[in-house]
Design a protein around this motif. Structure first.
Motif, short mmCIF file in Angstrom:
data_model
loop_
_atom_site.label_atom_id
_atom_site.label_comp_id
_atom_site.label_asym_id
_atom_site.label_seq_id
_atom_site.Cartn_x
_atom_site.Cartn_y
_atom_site.Cartn_z
N SER A 119 -2.52 1.18 84.43
CA SER A 119 -0.44 1.14 84.50
C SER A 119 -0.62 0.92 83.33
O SER A 119 0.58 1.49 82.93
N ILE A 120 -1.67 1.18 82.52
CA ILE A 120 -1.18 0.20 80.82
C ILE A 120 -1.48 1.82 80.01
O ILE A 120 -2.12 1.81 79.80
N HIS A 121 -0.57 2.10 79.34
CA HIS A 121 -0.65 3.08 78.70
C HIS A 121 -0.38 2.68 77.21
O HIS A 121 0.55 2.38 76.29
N PRO A 122 -1.09 3.81 76.15
CA PRO A 122 -1.25 3.92 75.13
C PRO A 122 0.92 4.31 74.34
O PRO A 122 1.29 5.11 75.56
N PRO A 123 0.97 3.61 73.35
CA PRO A 123 2.51 4.13 73.01
C PRO A 123 3.30 5.48 72.51
O PRO A 123 1.47 6.35 72.64
N PRO A 124 4.22 5.77 72.91
CA PRO A 124 4.62 7.22 72.75
C PRO A 124 3.92 8.05 71.76
O PRO A 124 4.13 6.66 70.79
N LEU A 133 3.59 -2.25 68.45
CA LEU A 133 3.47 -1.54 69.58
C LEU A 133 2.05 -1.07 70.10
O LEU A 133 1.00 -0.34 69.19
N THR A 134 1.08 -1.81 70.76
CA THR A 134 -0.26 -1.29 71.44
C THR A 134 -0.27 -0.73 72.66
O THR A 134 -1.45 0.40 73.03
N ALA A 135 0.45 -0.68 73.38
CA ALA A 135 0.73 -0.51 74.91
C ALA A 135 1.67 -0.91 75.56
O ALA A 135 2.86 -1.21 74.85
N VAL A 136 2.14 0.29 76.18
CA VAL A 136 3.41 0.32 76.96
C VAL A 136 2.80 0.23 78.61
O VAL A 136 2.12 1.04 79.05
N THR A 137 3.87 -0.11 79.47
CA THR A 137 4.26 -0.14 80.72
C THR A 137 5.01 -0.56 81.66
O THR A 137 5.91 -0.07 80.82
#
Length: 312
Positions: A119-124, A133-137
């Motif tokens: 559920s954790i994704h790379p930044p746009p 940012l290293t990731a977004v959720t």
């Protein structure tokens, strides 16, 4: 709030099947941010900060906590926003990264959430190269940004990046090994640091951002009729990564008969609370805490010499 503050230390022992716990916090606005609880040693109301001369502006001062002196960095200012005010109402998240302890000043601490790395994704892609940012959720319909703390630390307190000449000299006689190293890390700064070390030794690299990408790369080699063991000298993988963490990636590699001979090193900033039993469980060949160029280079050198012996 009391539950969050009281439970952080106990939760740092979490190691699951592609799972993590995020401590959610804010920097003065509505935006939520997250940090892996595995990195957190303690959360406390901002203590008295003593200023130090010639400090980086991001370092608001040092705090004397439990017999130690810890630098306290303004997380808001470090990521390009304004300085946090009203320090007496702020909180400090005490963390351990790359074998050092530091505190991050934040506006408020919300709660802890248990999530799956999928559920954790790379930044746009449109976020730009200079973002932190290293990731977004998403949590309860709200975007949560996970900050690249390694990038902040590299800017505020840079460490040596170069490999000692004697380590490189030791590699010269074994450069006949025609393989390259697969680097897997979600942090932009960490990928550059590792790549610089390895390429300074005359070894080529392939760089990917998470375990899912790395597993796809290895499976692509298999589909092309190539043997990943013959193509790759070794894999150097972070543990904390969006979509698939390093534990799960390593376990997937070991479970595949066509991949399980690969030499895998878990290279992570999870130093002080690292669970050695988990490394053995997933079958990694080695563990190395970030980031010491010579130690990393020696691991690569040893693997080159081992591979050269196998090819002799």
């Amino acid at each position: 709030m009391a539950g969050v503050l009281d439970s952080v230390n106990q939760r740092t022992q979490l190691v699951g099947q592609n799972r993590l716990e995020l401590l959610l916090f804010s920097l003065g606005g509505r935006q939520l941010y997250g940090i892996n609880v595995f990195k957190v040693k303690e959360v406390l109301q901002c203590p008295h900060l003593s200023e130090i001369p010639k400090r980086n502006p991001v370092v608001r001062g040092v705090a004397h906590i439990r017999g130690g002196t810890i630098p306290i960095m303004d997380m808001s200012q470090a990521t390009g926003a304004g300085r946090l005010d009203n320090l007496e109402n702020c909180f400090v998240i005490i963390t351990e990264y790359n074998r050092s302890t530091q505190g991050f000043l934040v506006s408020s601490v919300e709660r802890i959430v248990n999530m799956n790395w999928s559920s954790i994704h790379p930044p746009p892609k449109g976020a730009g190269k200079e973002n932190y940012l290293t990731a977004v959720t998403e949590v309860d319909g709200r975007l949560v940004e996970i900050i690249d703390v390694e990038k902040i630390l590299a800017e505020v307190s840079p460490r040596p990046q170069n490999v000692s000449a004697e380590v490189i000299r030791d590699v010269d006689s074994t450069k006949s090994v025609n393989k390259h190293v697969l680097i897997v890390d979600d942090s932009t700064i960490a990928r550059k640091q590792i790549q610089k070390v390895i390429e300074s030794m005359g070894v080529q690299t392939t760089v990917l951002k998470n375990g899912q990408e790395a597993l796809g790369f290895l499976n692509d080699l298999l589909r092309e009729g190539k043997d990943p063991y013959k193509e790759l000298l070794m894999v150097i993988s972070d543990i904390e990564m969006p979509e698939m963490d390093g534990y799960t990636f390593t376990a997937e590699v070991r479970a595949n008969p066509k991949l399980n001979r690969l030499h895998v090193i878990l290279h992570t900033s999870l130093s002080g609370v690292f669970n050695e039993a988990m490394v053995k469980k997933v079958g990694a060949d080695d563990f190395l805490a970030k980031f010491h160029p010579d130690e990393l280079a020696k691991r690569v050198r040893d693997r080159i010499q081992e591979a050269a012996g196998q090819n002799a």
